[in-house]
Write an enzyme that holds these catalytic residues in place. Sequence first.
Site, short mmCIF file in Angstrom:
data_model
loop_
_atom_site.label_atom_id
_atom_site.label_comp_id
_atom_site.label_asym_id
_atom_site.label_seq_id
_atom_site.Cartn_x
_atom_site.Cartn_y
_atom_site.Cartn_z
N PHE A 140 11.65 20.80 28.03
CA PHE A 140 10.46 21.31 28.72
C PHE A 140 9.72 22.25 27.79
O PHE A 140 10.29 23.21 27.29
CB PHE A 140 10.81 22.05 30.02
CG PHE A 140 9.58 22.53 30.74
CD1 PHE A 140 8.79 21.66 31.47
CD2 PHE A 140 9.17 23.86 30.64
CE1 PHE A 140 7.62 22.09 32.10
CE2 PHE A 140 8.00 24.29 31.27
CZ PHE A 140 7.24 23.41 32.00
N ASP A 225 11.82 26.35 20.45
CA ASP A 225 11.21 26.88 21.67
C ASP A 225 12.20 27.86 22.30
O ASP A 225 13.14 27.45 22.98
CB ASP A 225 10.88 25.73 22.62
CG ASP A 225 10.21 26.22 23.90
OD1 ASP A 225 10.34 27.41 24.23
OD2 ASP A 225 9.58 25.39 24.59
N LYS A 254 7.79 34.03 28.42
CA LYS A 254 8.59 34.48 29.57
C LYS A 254 8.89 35.98 29.57
O LYS A 254 8.11 36.74 30.09
CB LYS A 254 9.85 33.62 29.69
CG LYS A 254 9.50 32.20 30.19
CD LYS A 254 10.56 31.58 31.06
CE LYS A 254 9.97 30.47 31.90
NZ LYS A 254 9.85 29.20 31.17
C1 LIG Z 1 8.68 28.30 30.78
C2 LIG Z 1 8.81 27.53 29.52
C3 LIG Z 1 7.66 27.04 28.86
C4 LIG Z 1 6.26 27.18 29.40
O1 LIG Z 1 5.84 28.50 29.53
P1 LIG Z 1 4.51 28.83 30.38
O2 LIG Z 1 4.37 30.32 30.21
O3 LIG Z 1 4.76 28.41 31.78
O4 LIG Z 1 3.40 28.09 29.77
C5 LIG Z 1 7.85 26.37 27.67
N1 LIG Z 1 9.08 26.18 27.15
C6 LIG Z 1 10.18 26.63 27.76
C7 LIG Z 1 11.52 26.40 27.14
C8 LIG Z 1 10.09 27.30 28.98
O5 LIG Z 1 11.19 27.73 29.61
#
Ligand SMILES: *Cc1c(COP(=O)(O)O)cnc(C)c1O
Length: 399
Positions: A140, A225, A254
């Site tokens: 994700f 990420d 986050k």
């Molecule tokens: C939450 C998340 C995102 C997206 O972040 P947003 O602030 O909602 O755009 C991307 N990568 C990972 C691993 C996440 O947990």
Amino acid sequence: MSRGDSTAEIIARNQAHLASTYARADVAFVRGAGTELWDADGRRYLDFFSSILCTNLGHCHPAVTEAIREQAGKLVHLSNLHHSLPQSRLAELLTATSFGERVFLCNSGAEANEAAIKAARRYGHARGGRFEILTALGSFHGRTMATIAATGQEKVRQGFEPGLPGFRYVPFGDAASAEAAVGPDTVAILVEPVQGEGGVIPPPPGYLAALRELCDRRDLLLLLDEIQTGCGRTGTLYAYEHEGVAPDVMTLAKSLGNGLPVGAMVAGPRAASALDLGAHGSTFGGNCVTNAAAVATLEVLTDGRTLPRAARAAKRLWAGLRDVAAAHEDLGEVRGRGLLVGIPTSSPERAGAIYANALERGLLVNVAGAGVLRIAPPLTVTDSEIDEGVDLLRQAISS
Ligand SMILES: *Cc1c(COP(=O)(O)O)cnc(C)c1O
């Protein structure tokens, strides 16, 4: 409480006017402190979800709240056509605590990943026009058009075609498959150190080191990420530290501002110059107040006490959760890292029922992937809160 502010009234008003993009539980919170939340009717809850992993230091951490207050009284916003103190201090902290040399500041996780994707495209552009980025199945990376293309889940792309080309998905945790997928157009590999939304899935040991070696050998950028795994969530400030290998680019969001919207793309030596003059920009990126919050958050995370305390909390939580999981045949083994914990259940329905039972008892957890309970209290959670939360979860599972 003023008229119209009860839980039921807040819910009714939300349902009347907000886009119906989210499945929300019937609860409206109005106040938080540490691990605790209170709803509009005065009921207390334990937050073992940290507001979708955005409040690693707990709700309204005094140092962060004070930094927000102070900055809000001084200067709220400045354009990126000038220099400002909070963003220079934040960039200093992000590079001093990591492999990074250069930081691009933005407002969210998807934006941080957009910056990383653009940096990778630029890097490839200067090397014969390579553009393809390998990402993992089940990953994700966000909800914008580029980040849904990067996300290895068909369901987030459905109905938005045509998608952005230039992404290919490989099995997570399998470096040999990644190597086999590298082609003449490949420029980067983007993965999460632990898949979060995909169901709290840690890769086998050595995976990141193998990807690092592959990227070095084939002149690819390793993009991590760390939007969910960063900021102390897995026990170290950044999750890559566990593996002893550094990426070329890491993305954070986050919990970076402990609840304020702030994202960052941190680039090491190979990628630092990829986003050069005019290559990218953001009006609100580097905002004074959100960045002051991020500075305060990083200062607490690196005070030498918070992470060791979080490690002890993780140990206690894992012991309690393992005990609960072992007592139920339809629950799988506890997995994850640090205070990012998953418990697989037999089905999404079973996980949903446990989630609802827990909420009814005053405990917030979450369901990720296909029926995996995701448990992520703040790093500041106390021993008695851990015991209380584990006990509430045990009741929620048994009922
Ligand atoms: C939450 C998340 C995102 C997206 O972040 P947003 O602030 O909602 O755009 C991307 N990568 C990972 C691993 C996440 O947990």
